[in-house]
Design an enzyme around this catalytic site. Structure first.
Site, PDB file in Angstrom:
ATOM      1  N   ASN A  37       0.816  -1.209   0.000  1.00 23.58           N
ATOM      2  CA  ASN A  37       0.000   0.000   0.000  1.00 23.58           C
ATOM      3  C   ASN A  37       0.859   1.273   0.000  1.00 23.58           C
ATOM      4  O   ASN A  37       1.657   1.467   0.906  1.00 23.58           O
ATOM      5  CB  ASN A  37      -0.908  -0.016   1.232  1.00 23.58           C
ATOM      6  CG  ASN A  37      -1.992   1.040   1.144  1.00 23.58           C
ATOM      7  OD1 ASN A  37      -2.176   1.668   0.103  1.00 23.58           O
ATOM      8  ND2 ASN A  37      -2.708   1.229   2.235  1.00 23.58           N
ATOM      9  N   ARG A 147     -13.155  -5.066  15.769  1.00 24.62           N
ATOM     10  CA  ARG A 147     -12.077  -4.182  16.167  1.00 24.62           C
ATOM     11  C   ARG A 147     -12.625  -2.762  16.252  1.00 24.62           C
ATOM     12  O   ARG A 147     -13.278  -2.284  15.316  1.00 24.62           O
ATOM     13  CB  ARG A 147     -10.944  -4.213  15.142  1.00 24.62           C
ATOM     14  CG  ARG A 147      -9.699  -3.471  15.564  1.00 24.62           C
ATOM     15  CD  ARG A 147      -8.775  -3.142  14.417  1.00 24.62           C
ATOM     16  NE  ARG A 147      -9.254  -1.971  13.664  1.00 24.62           N
ATOM     17  CZ  ARG A 147      -8.536  -1.383  12.718  1.00 24.62           C
ATOM     18  NH1 ARG A 147      -7.360  -1.886  12.347  1.00 24.62           N
ATOM     19  NH2 ARG A 147      -9.007  -0.315  12.094  1.00 24.62           N
ATOM     20  N   TYR A 159      -6.892   7.790  12.960  1.00 25.85           N
ATOM     21  CA  TYR A 159      -6.771   6.537  12.225  1.00 25.85           C
ATOM     22  C   TYR A 159      -8.044   5.716  12.270  1.00 25.85           C
ATOM     23  O   TYR A 159      -8.652   5.563  13.324  1.00 25.85           O
ATOM     24  CB  TYR A 159      -5.629   5.677  12.825  1.00 25.85           C
ATOM     25  CG  TYR A 159      -5.721   4.245  12.352  1.00 25.85           C
ATOM     26  CD1 TYR A 159      -6.170   3.241  13.198  1.00 25.85           C
ATOM     27  CD2 TYR A 159      -5.450   3.927  11.024  1.00 25.85           C
ATOM     28  CE1 TYR A 159      -6.291   1.955  12.745  1.00 25.85           C
ATOM     29  CE2 TYR A 159      -5.583   2.637  10.565  1.00 25.85           C
ATOM     30  CZ  TYR A 159      -6.001   1.654  11.426  1.00 25.85           C
ATOM     31  OH  TYR A 159      -6.145   0.382  10.969  1.00 25.85           O
ATOM     32  N   ASP A 204      -6.598  -1.583  17.812  1.00 31.31           N
ATOM     33  CA  ASP A 204      -5.309  -1.424  17.138  1.00 31.31           C
ATOM     34  C   ASP A 204      -4.694  -0.079  17.529  1.00 31.31           C
ATOM     35  O   ASP A 204      -5.212   0.969  17.171  1.00 31.31           O
ATOM     36  CB  ASP A 204      -5.536  -1.481  15.609  1.00 31.31           C
ATOM     37  CG  ASP A 204      -4.236  -1.550  14.825  1.00 31.31           C
ATOM     38  OD1 ASP A 204      -4.310  -1.775  13.608  1.00 31.31           O
ATOM     39  OD2 ASP A 204      -3.147  -1.400  15.431  1.00 31.31           O
ATOM     40  N   HIS A 206      -1.858   0.882  16.565  1.00 29.69           N
ATOM     41  CA  HIS A 206      -1.211   1.317  15.308  1.00 29.69           C
ATOM     42  C   HIS A 206       0.160   1.933  15.567  1.00 29.69           C
ATOM     43  O   HIS A 206       0.518   2.968  14.985  1.00 29.69           O
ATOM     44  CB  HIS A 206      -2.114   2.288  14.551  1.00 29.69           C
ATOM     45  CG  HIS A 206      -2.177   1.991  13.081  1.00 29.69           C
ATOM     46  ND1 HIS A 206      -1.597   2.781  12.131  1.00 29.69           N
ATOM     47  CD2 HIS A 206      -2.746   0.972  12.409  1.00 29.69           C
ATOM     48  CE1 HIS A 206      -1.815   2.278  10.927  1.00 29.69           C
ATOM     49  NE2 HIS A 206      -2.509   1.180  11.064  1.00 29.69           N
ATOM     50  N   GLU A 230      -3.525  -4.589  19.782  1.00 29.88           N
ATOM     51  CA  GLU A 230      -2.659  -4.765  18.621  1.00 29.88           C
ATOM     52  C   GLU A 230      -1.670  -3.626  18.431  1.00 29.88           C
ATOM     53  O   GLU A 230      -1.994  -2.470  18.639  1.00 29.88           O
ATOM     54  CB  GLU A 230      -3.532  -4.869  17.369  1.00 29.88           C
ATOM     55  CG  GLU A 230      -2.768  -4.921  16.076  1.00 29.88           C
ATOM     56  CD  GLU A 230      -3.651  -4.802  14.865  1.00 29.88           C
ATOM     57  OE1 GLU A 230      -4.881  -4.955  14.997  1.00 29.88           O
ATOM     58  OE2 GLU A 230      -3.124  -4.523  13.777  1.00 29.88           O
ATOM     59  N   GLU A 256       2.191  -7.041  11.678  1.00 32.97           N
ATOM     60  CA  GLU A 256       1.864  -6.687  10.288  1.00 32.97           C
ATOM     61  C   GLU A 256       3.001  -5.951   9.591  1.00 32.97           C
ATOM     62  O   GLU A 256       3.097  -5.982   8.366  1.00 32.97           O
ATOM     63  CB  GLU A 256       0.587  -5.861  10.235  1.00 32.97           C
ATOM     64  CG  GLU A 256       0.682  -4.476  10.807  1.00 32.97           C
ATOM     65  CD  GLU A 256      -0.664  -3.773  10.812  1.00 32.97           C
ATOM     66  OE1 GLU A 256      -1.594  -4.248  11.487  1.00 32.97           O
ATOM     67  OE2 GLU A 256      -0.796  -2.749  10.119  1.00 32.97           O
ATOM     68  N   ARG A 277       0.711 -11.392  13.892  1.00 29.82           N
ATOM     69  CA  ARG A 277      -0.170 -10.788  12.883  1.00 29.82           C
ATOM     70  C   ARG A 277       0.555 -10.447  11.596  1.00 29.82           C
ATOM     71  O   ARG A 277       0.275  -9.442  10.945  1.00 29.82           O
ATOM     72  CB  ARG A 277      -0.770  -9.491  13.461  1.00 29.82           C
ATOM     73  CG  ARG A 277      -1.935  -9.743  14.343  1.00 29.82           C
ATOM     74  CD  ARG A 277      -2.649  -8.478  14.738  1.00 29.82           C
ATOM     75  NE  ARG A 277      -2.877  -7.539  13.679  1.00 29.82           N
ATOM     76  CZ  ARG A 277      -3.765  -7.649  12.706  1.00 29.82           C
ATOM     77  NH1 ARG A 277      -4.513  -8.728  12.653  1.00 29.82           N
ATOM     78  NH2 ARG A 277      -3.906  -6.722  11.787  1.00 29.82           N
ATOM     79  N   ASP A 310      -6.146  -3.274   2.026  1.00 29.61           N
ATOM     80  CA  ASP A 310      -5.166  -2.940   0.987  1.00 29.61           C
ATOM     81  C   ASP A 310      -4.323  -4.113   0.528  1.00 29.61           C
ATOM     82  O   ASP A 310      -3.208  -3.914   0.037  1.00 29.61           O
ATOM     83  CB  ASP A 310      -4.243  -1.825   1.487  1.00 29.61           C
ATOM     84  CG  ASP A 310      -3.735  -2.100   2.887  1.00 29.61           C
ATOM     85  OD1 ASP A 310      -4.355  -1.608   3.843  1.00 29.61           O
ATOM     86  OD2 ASP A 310      -2.739  -2.835   3.023  1.00 29.61           O
ATOM     87  N   GLU A 333      -8.451 -11.386  10.519  1.00 30.15           N
ATOM     88  CA  GLU A 333      -8.943 -10.054  10.156  1.00 30.15           C
ATOM     89  C   GLU A 333      -9.504 -10.105   8.750  1.00 30.15           C
ATOM     90  O   GLU A 333      -8.941 -10.748   7.861  1.00 30.15           O
ATOM     91  CB  GLU A 333      -7.802  -9.047  10.223  1.00 30.15           C
ATOM     92  CG  GLU A 333      -8.230  -7.621   9.919  1.00 30.15           C
ATOM     93  CD  GLU A 333      -7.081  -6.649  10.025  1.00 30.15           C
ATOM     94  OE1 GLU A 333      -5.932  -7.069   9.904  1.00 30.15           O
ATOM     95  OE2 GLU A 333      -7.350  -5.450  10.268  1.00 30.15           O
ATOM     96  N   TRP A 396       1.859   6.755  12.201  1.00 29.49           N
ATOM     97  CA  TRP A 396       0.418   6.857  11.861  1.00 29.49           C
ATOM     98  C   TRP A 396      -0.304   5.613  12.333  1.00 29.49           C
ATOM     99  O   TRP A 396       0.221   4.517  12.232  1.00 29.49           O
ATOM    100  CB  TRP A 396       0.259   7.004  10.350  1.00 29.49           C
ATOM    101  CG  TRP A 396      -1.145   6.875   9.911  1.00 29.49           C
ATOM    102  CD1 TRP A 396      -2.177   7.733  10.187  1.00 29.49           C
ATOM    103  CD2 TRP A 396      -1.715   5.792   9.147  1.00 29.49           C
ATOM    104  NE1 TRP A 396      -3.337   7.276   9.627  1.00 29.49           N
ATOM    105  CE2 TRP A 396      -3.104   6.098   8.995  1.00 29.49           C
ATOM    106  CE3 TRP A 396      -1.204   4.633   8.585  1.00 29.49           C
ATOM    107  CZ2 TRP A 396      -3.967   5.249   8.275  1.00 29.49           C
ATOM    108  CZ3 TRP A 396      -2.071   3.802   7.885  1.00 29.49           C
ATOM    109  CH2 TRP A 396      -3.420   4.136   7.736  1.00 29.49           C
TER     110      TRP A 396
END
Ligand code: CS2
Ligand code: MG
Length: 396
Positions: A37, A147, A159, A204, A206, A230, A256, A277, A310, A333, A396
């Site tokens: 992405n 979530r 976010y 999350d 993030h 997360e 991730e 994850r 994405d 997810e 972010w």
């Protein structure tokens, strides 16, 4: 069987996707997802200019050897761009292998350990009431896990609330830790009171907090019994997760942003996380993800592969095939695709009453319509960036 052609298809049915299609001299072909992405064309160029020429004439059956050759043969190994390119190749090779065996891919990964996989999707809102309203819609569809993200007072474009897709420059979100740390515990206190204790709830972070901030948040969230918290921290310093672990009894998920299994080493060996994850499209595909899942089992870690909007239906299908097979499955997810995605991708995971499954067909179970893909040309877009109110760049 020999590889005769490696195609890279860049298409934008609602958002950009990068597909690898590997063709063989026996008429079989396979597809893989190589979508990164915001950096899609970097991956497409590496595939076209550097990786595809290595594969012509190779036996597609030799997945591990091809994986090692691409991973180590480039010398400059790892990182999201190279590993996403490798993931696309890997998934396509597994697709071919399963088609050749005339079996659904999960069968080659050990067969079914379960008939369906528990999934969750994203719920957000500008305020608590809107989050609850959106949650009820998904609960009516059968979701058992959701979530939750919410707008943070005084912060612009939080976010998960405003998916700003800018063709020009990244959307700049504003974020501050203090209102975030004050809001999130109150959100889950509200959601537990309004939605009850049966619903599995996830959040999350993030990658936004410092270790002590994450420890504070985790401690304050303990009473609301989240399924997992997360990405509490940025990925670079794995030892920092010790600080959270020492401070709170709450399941932690991470992965991730990882690009190889070595990213898991400290977190597994010190049992600092409970769910891994990784994103199959950024970790190098099924070959690496299966190794991680099997290794994770030793440390009581369960899988929760990344399943964002994405990455393409191909990657989401790869997730579910692996979910069906591994014994230490945790949760999957899942996100909805734009309607035009069905013009290009023939299939996506099957959703029913909060669970996912796949069609009983050979391979990954997805074909890509190249003519349709060409009708959706690439459209540059960026992920948002986040800044503090004083202008400091923030994760972010
Ligand atoms: C998020 C992702 O789903 C998640 O867990 O972290 O949606 C992430 O924001 C995107 O994949 C970034 O492209
Ligand atoms: Mg995430």
């Amino acid at each position: 069987m020999k590889i005769t052609n490696v195609k890279t298809i860049v298409t934008c049915p609602g958002r950009n996707y990068v597909v690898v299609k590997i063709e063989t001299d026996e008429g079989l072909s396979g597809v893989g997802d190589a979508t990164l992405n915001g950096r899609e064309l970097a991956v497409a160029e590496i595939l076209k200019e550097h990786i595809a020429p290595l594969l012509h004439g190779k036996d597609p059956d030799q997945i591990e050897d091809i994986w090692q050759h691409i991973f180590r043969g480039s010398y400059w190994r790892g990182g999201p761009v190279l590993m996403t390119a490798l993931a696309g190749i890997d998934m396509a090779l597994w697709d071919i292998k399963a088609k050749k065996a005339n079996l659904p891919l999960y069968s080659l990964l050990g067969g079914k350990s379960r008939d369906k996989v528990l999934c969750y999707t994203h719920v957000s809102g500008r305020d608590f009431a809107e989050v609850k309203e959106n949650a009820l819609k998904y609960m009516e569809q059968g979701y058992k896990a959701l979530r939750f993200q919410v707008g943070i007072p005084g912060c612009k474009g939080t976010y998960g609330i405003e998916n700003i897709d800018s063709n020009n420059l990244p959307f700049v979100e504003e974020w501050e830790p203090r209102p975030y740390l004050q809001t999130i515990p109150k959100l889950f206190e509200y959601l537990r009171a309004e939605l009850g204790t049966d619903l599995e709830m996830l959040h999350d972070v993030h990658e936004r907090l410092t270790p002590v901030e994450a420890k504070i948040l985790a401690k304050e969230l303990e009473p609301y019994q989240l399924f997992f918290l997360e990405d509490p921290l940025r990925p670079e310093h794995k030892e920092s997760f010790r600080i959270i672990r020492q401070g709170a009894a709450i399941p932690i998920a991470m992965g991730e942003l990882f690009n190889t299994k070595w990213d898991c080493l400290t977190l597994f060996e010190e049992q600092l996380i409970d769910y891994i994850r990784c994103d199959l499209s950024h970790i190098g595909g099924l070959t690496e993800a299966k190794k991680i899942a099997n290794w994770a089992e030793v440390y009581h870690v369960k899988t929760a592969w990344h399943g964002p909007p994405d990455i393409s239906p191909i990657a989401h299908l790869a997730n579910v095939h692996l979910d069906l097979a591994v014994t230490n499955f945790g949760i999957q997810e899942q996100c909805a695709f734009a309607p035009e995605v069905r013009d290009v991708f023939s299939a996506q995971p099957l959703f029913n009453d909060g669970y996912l499954s796949v069609a009983e067909v050979p391979g990954l179970g997805c074909e890509v319509d190249e003519a349709a893909a060409a009708k959706y040309p690439y459209r540059r877009s960026y992920l948002p960036v986040s800044r503090r109110k004083d202008g400091t760049v923030q994760d972010w």
